[in-house]
Design an enzyme around this catalytic site. Structure first.
Site, short mmCIF file in Angstrom:
data_model
loop_
_atom_site.label_atom_id
_atom_site.label_comp_id
_atom_site.label_asym_id
_atom_site.label_seq_id
_atom_site.Cartn_x
_atom_site.Cartn_y
_atom_site.Cartn_z
N PRO A 140 0.78 -1.23 0.00
CG PRO A 140 -0.14 -1.12 2.12
CD PRO A 140 0.51 -2.07 1.17
CG ASN A 141 -0.23 4.29 1.35
OD1 ASN A 141 -1.20 4.85 0.85
ND2 ASN A 141 -0.28 3.70 2.53
NE ARG A 163 4.17 6.55 1.23
CZ ARG A 163 4.40 5.33 1.75
NH1 ARG A 163 4.76 4.31 0.95
NH2 ARG A 163 4.29 5.12 3.03
CE1 TYR A 176 8.93 4.98 2.58
CE2 TYR A 176 7.38 6.79 2.87
CZ TYR A 176 7.93 5.61 3.31
OH TYR A 176 7.49 5.03 4.47
CG ASN A 193 8.40 -2.20 0.00
OD1 ASN A 193 7.89 -2.29 1.11
ND2 ASN A 193 8.98 -1.09 -0.43
CB ALA A 244 1.67 0.12 6.12
CD GLU A 281 11.41 -7.42 5.21
OE1 GLU A 281 12.27 -8.19 5.74
OE2 GLU A 281 10.61 -6.76 5.88
CG HIS A 285 11.33 -2.38 4.05
ND1 HIS A 285 9.96 -2.35 3.97
CD2 HIS A 285 11.67 -3.53 4.66
CE1 HIS A 285 9.49 -3.45 4.53
NE2 HIS A 285 10.50 -4.19 4.97
NE ARG A 308 10.48 5.77 8.32
CZ ARG A 308 9.50 5.65 7.41
NH1 ARG A 308 9.64 4.79 6.40
NH2 ARG A 308 8.42 6.41 7.50
#
Ligand code: DQA
Length: 146
Positions: free
Chosen positions: A9-10, A17, A22, A73, A76, A97, A99, A106
């Site tokens: 998502p996103n 964003r 990002y 990825n 969230a 994975e 990111h 974070r």
């Protein structure tokens, strides 16, 4: 060899964003980058993005018997989704994975990765390059298994 690249998502909002986190490149730039990486690595790929947890689970399940490796990825859902973890375990397709940001630096709620528990490797904080590393790593890993 065929890889499935899944973005959660996103990530379709890349470029808009939180660009300080990002980056300023758009999602279509990421798609092109990933396609180019796969071409360079000599692997076929399918790219899938969804804002919906169940659709991501469906996409992982549909990979069974058709896809050799998954780059994911989960965005969230990384930090919340036991369903995505279980889907990755169910199909048992080698997964890496990725990111874009360095989640380890974070917020506390980003320190858990459920999906990561079913992945053979994680790349974080490398921006788009993390996908390249993941694709190349998976290719080498899968070749080693042949
Ligand atoms: C992300 C990190 C996640 O914590 C966040 O929710 C995202 C993107 C990354 O690529 O850095 O949406 O997965």
């Amino acid at each position: 060899m065929k890889l499935l690249i899944i973005n959660g998502p996103n990530l379709n909002m890349l470029g808009i964003r939180e660009p300080d986190i990002y980056g300023r490149q758009a999602y279509k730039d990421l798609e092109k980058f990933v396609l180019d990486c796969c071409t360079d690595a000599g692997v076929e790929c399918e790219i899938f993005q969804s804002n919906h947890e169940g659709d991501i689970v469906d996409s992982i399940q549909s990979a069974f018997g058709k896809i050799d490796g998954i780059v994911i990825n989960p965005a969230a859902y990384t930090h919340t989704s036991v369903a995505i973890l279980d889907a990755l375990k169910a199909v048992a397709i080698p997964a890496v994975e990725v990111h874009l940001s360095d989640v380890s630096q974070r917020e506390a709620f980003r320190q858990v990765s459920y999906a990561g528990m079913a992945c053979i490797k994680t790349y974080m904080g490398l921006g788009f390059d993390g996908y390249k590393q993941a694709i190349n790593y998976l290719k080498q890993y899968l070749e080693g298994k042949e």
